[in-house]
Design an enzyme around this catalytic site. Structure first.
Site, PDB file in Angstrom:
ATOM      1  N   GLY A 111       0.794  -1.236   0.000  1.00 15.96           N
ATOM      2  CA  GLY A 111       0.000   0.000   0.000  1.00 15.96           C
ATOM      3  C   GLY A 111       0.814   1.267   0.000  1.00 15.96           C
ATOM      4  N   SER A 112       2.044   1.236  -0.523  1.00 14.99           N
ATOM      5  CA  SER A 112       2.840   2.465  -0.450  1.00 14.99           C
ATOM      6  C   SER A 112       2.155   3.608  -1.204  1.00 14.99           C
ATOM      7  CB  SER A 112       4.263   2.245  -0.954  1.00 14.99           C
ATOM      8  OG  SER A 112       4.249   1.894  -2.307  1.00 14.99           O
ATOM      9  N   SER A 113       1.496   3.325  -2.327  1.00 10.30           N
ATOM     10  CA  SER A 113       0.909   4.450  -3.069  1.00 10.30           C
ATOM     11  C   SER A 113      -0.339   4.985  -2.367  1.00 10.30           C
ATOM     12  CB  SER A 113       0.653   4.091  -4.537  1.00 10.30           C
ATOM     13  OG  SER A 113      -0.495   3.308  -4.689  1.00 10.30           O
ATOM     14  N   ALA A 114      -1.212   4.105  -1.878  1.00 10.38           N
ATOM     15  CA  ALA A 114      -2.412   4.597  -1.174  1.00 10.38           C
ATOM     16  C   ALA A 114      -2.025   5.295   0.125  1.00 10.38           C
ATOM     17  CB  ALA A 114      -3.359   3.440  -0.878  1.00 10.38           C
ATOM     18  N   SER A 115      -1.068   4.713   0.814  1.00 13.08           N
ATOM     19  CA  SER A 115      -0.649   5.269   2.094  1.00 13.08           C
ATOM     20  C   SER A 115      -0.012   6.653   1.914  1.00 13.08           C
ATOM     21  CB  SER A 115       0.329   4.262   2.708  1.00 13.08           C
ATOM     22  OG  SER A 115       1.006   4.792   3.754  1.00 13.08           O
ATOM     23  N   ASP A 156      -7.660  -0.109  -0.635  1.00 11.11           N
ATOM     24  CA  ASP A 156      -6.362   0.379  -0.150  1.00 11.11           C
ATOM     25  C   ASP A 156      -6.488   1.751   0.519  1.00 11.11           C
ATOM     26  OD1 ASP A 156      -5.394  -1.897  -1.349  1.00 11.11           O
ATOM     27  OD2 ASP A 156      -3.830  -0.905  -2.511  1.00 11.11           O
TER      28      ASP A 156
HETATM   29  O1  PMV Z   1      -2.086  -2.207  -4.457  1.00  8.43           O
HETATM   30  P1  PMV Z   1      -1.750  -3.656  -4.464  1.00  8.43           P
HETATM   31  O2  PMV Z   1      -0.731  -3.980  -5.460  1.00  8.43           O
HETATM   32  O3  PMV Z   1      -1.460  -4.162  -3.116  1.00  8.43           O
HETATM   33  O4  PMV Z   1      -3.034  -4.478  -4.951  1.00  8.43           O
HETATM   34  C1  PMV Z   1      -4.285  -4.003  -4.815  1.00  8.43           C
HETATM   35  C2  PMV Z   1      -5.275  -5.100  -4.688  1.00  8.43           C
HETATM   36  C3  PMV Z   1      -6.135  -5.391  -5.902  1.00  8.43           C
HETATM   37  O5  PMV Z   1      -7.276  -6.081  -5.388  1.00  8.43           O
HETATM   38  C4  PMV Z   1      -5.411  -6.294  -6.863  1.00  8.43           C
HETATM   39  C5  PMV Z   1      -6.595  -4.154  -6.644  1.00  8.43           C
HETATM   40  C6  PMV Z   1      -7.604  -3.300  -5.911  1.00  8.43           C
HETATM   41  O6  PMV Z   1      -7.750  -2.147  -6.305  1.00  8.43           O
HETATM   42  O7  PMV Z   1      -8.280  -3.767  -4.985  1.00  8.43           O
END
Ligand code: PMV
Length: 324
Positions: A111-115, A156
């Site tokens: 989650g580095s980008s969402a976080s 995320d």
């Molecule tokens: O952001 P990641 O690479 O940890 O993966 C996200 C999880 C997925 O279910 C594959 C995509 C999503 O948007 O929920």
């Protein structure tokens, strides 16, 4: 000088990655590692953005210069500042923003980008006293995530905003209260993953095998529902069994690989109850559950094979802001 620091947790998806994109439920947990965004006032008539994880120091003469010249590979950050400028007439002059998600390792499924999106929005929100609530912060971060990989499910940004363990389904979520901490061992596969590519590969399988995919996706959804009950009782053994089932289903879609399989084998052969991909797959990270002593043993065995692991637990606070 005015100063604000926002910290947002990273995350692990415990159950239901990918199937969540198709509207099925999933469970995610905010973890103790996360991103930090600091904003400090300066008197240099410039806007400075330091992206610590990428060792990039960007200096702009004003917000319009920033909007035009921001590196396109980080367009989600310039989008964020542009939106604050347009909606709240903030000029961002005389500030330095430092953003770091280093402990999460980029492209590792943690989650580095969402976080970092949540940390950045929260820090700006507090620095300029805009008073967005958590829901608005989470939605803002989701819009930033859409620029990074087209069709995020929203899980995320939600878990990185609220922390805890959440049961997430089609944009709605509830907290799952566990009686104690959930200890996870997170192991890096040594392969950076590309979330967009993994989503595409998964989607390709669903197009080629529509009926079979429907059945598999609905099984994943049922596993997530069952897992909620086991988490409420913190029945680690059953949680592990469900993780193994979820992993087997993910493998059918072709988003596992050799390193992932090797890590899972080592974990299970050394006493973990369960082990699976966390996040998009094709690299990134693997999570394992088990008794603390067994997980310790698993970590050592994995280290002998060249895999870095760390222990983590639940971040219950979600994003939080501190000032001087
Ligand atoms: O952001 P990641 O690479 O940890 O993966 C996200 C999880 C997925 O279910 C594959 C995509 C999503 O948007 O929920």
């Amino acid at each position: 000088m005015k100063y604000i620091r926002a910290r947002a947790p990273g995350k692990c998806i415990l159950f239901g990655e990918h199937s969540v994109v198709y509207g099925y439920p999933a469970i995610a947990m905010g973890i103790t590692l996360g991103s930090v965004c600091e904003i400090e006032a300066l008197n240099n008539n410039k806007i400075t953005i330091f992206l610590e994880s990428y060792n990039k120091n960007l200096v702009f003469s004003n917000i319009d210069d920033l909007i035009v010249h921001f590196p396109p590979e980080f367009k989600q950050f310039s989008y964020c500042l542009k939106r604050f400028k347009e909606n709240y007439t903030i000029d961002f002059n005389n500030i330095r923003i430092t953003l770091s998600s280093t402990p999460l390792l980029s492209s590792s499924g943690l989650g580095s980008s969402a976080s970092s999106a949540v940390a950045l929005v929260s820090a700006i929100n507090s620095f300029y006293n805009i008073q967005l609530n958590r829901r608005q912060i989470s939605h803002f971060a989701l819009d930033m995530e859409k620029l990074v990989h087209g069709t995020p499910s929203g899980i995320d940004n939600t878990v990185c905003t609220y922390g805890s363990i959440i049961f997430y389904e089609q944009g709605e979520f509830r907290f799952i209260e566990t009686p104690n901490n959930l200890n996870l061992l997170v192991t890096y596969t040594n392969i950076k993953h590309d979330t967009g590519k993994a989503i595409e590969k998964f989607r390709e399988f669903t197009k080629q095998n529509p009926d079979y995919s429907d059945q598999l996706l609905s099984e994943m959804g049922m596993i997530a529902r069952e897992a909620e009950h086991e988490l409420i009782n913190l029945n680690i053994e059953k949680i592990g069994v469900l993780m193994n089932k979820n992993q087997k289903l993910l493998e059918i879609f072709g988003i596992s690989n050799e390193n992932i399989s090797e890590i899972i084998d080592i974990a299970l052969n050394n006493g973990a109850f369960g082990s699976k991909i966390t996040g998009a797959g094709l690299g990134g990270s693997v999570i394992s559950v088990g008794s603390p002593s067994k997980l310790e043993h698993v970590a050592k065995s994995l280290e002998n094979e060249g895999y870095y692991s760390f222990h983590t637990g639940i971040n219950r606070q979600g994003v939080r802001v501190e000032s001087n």
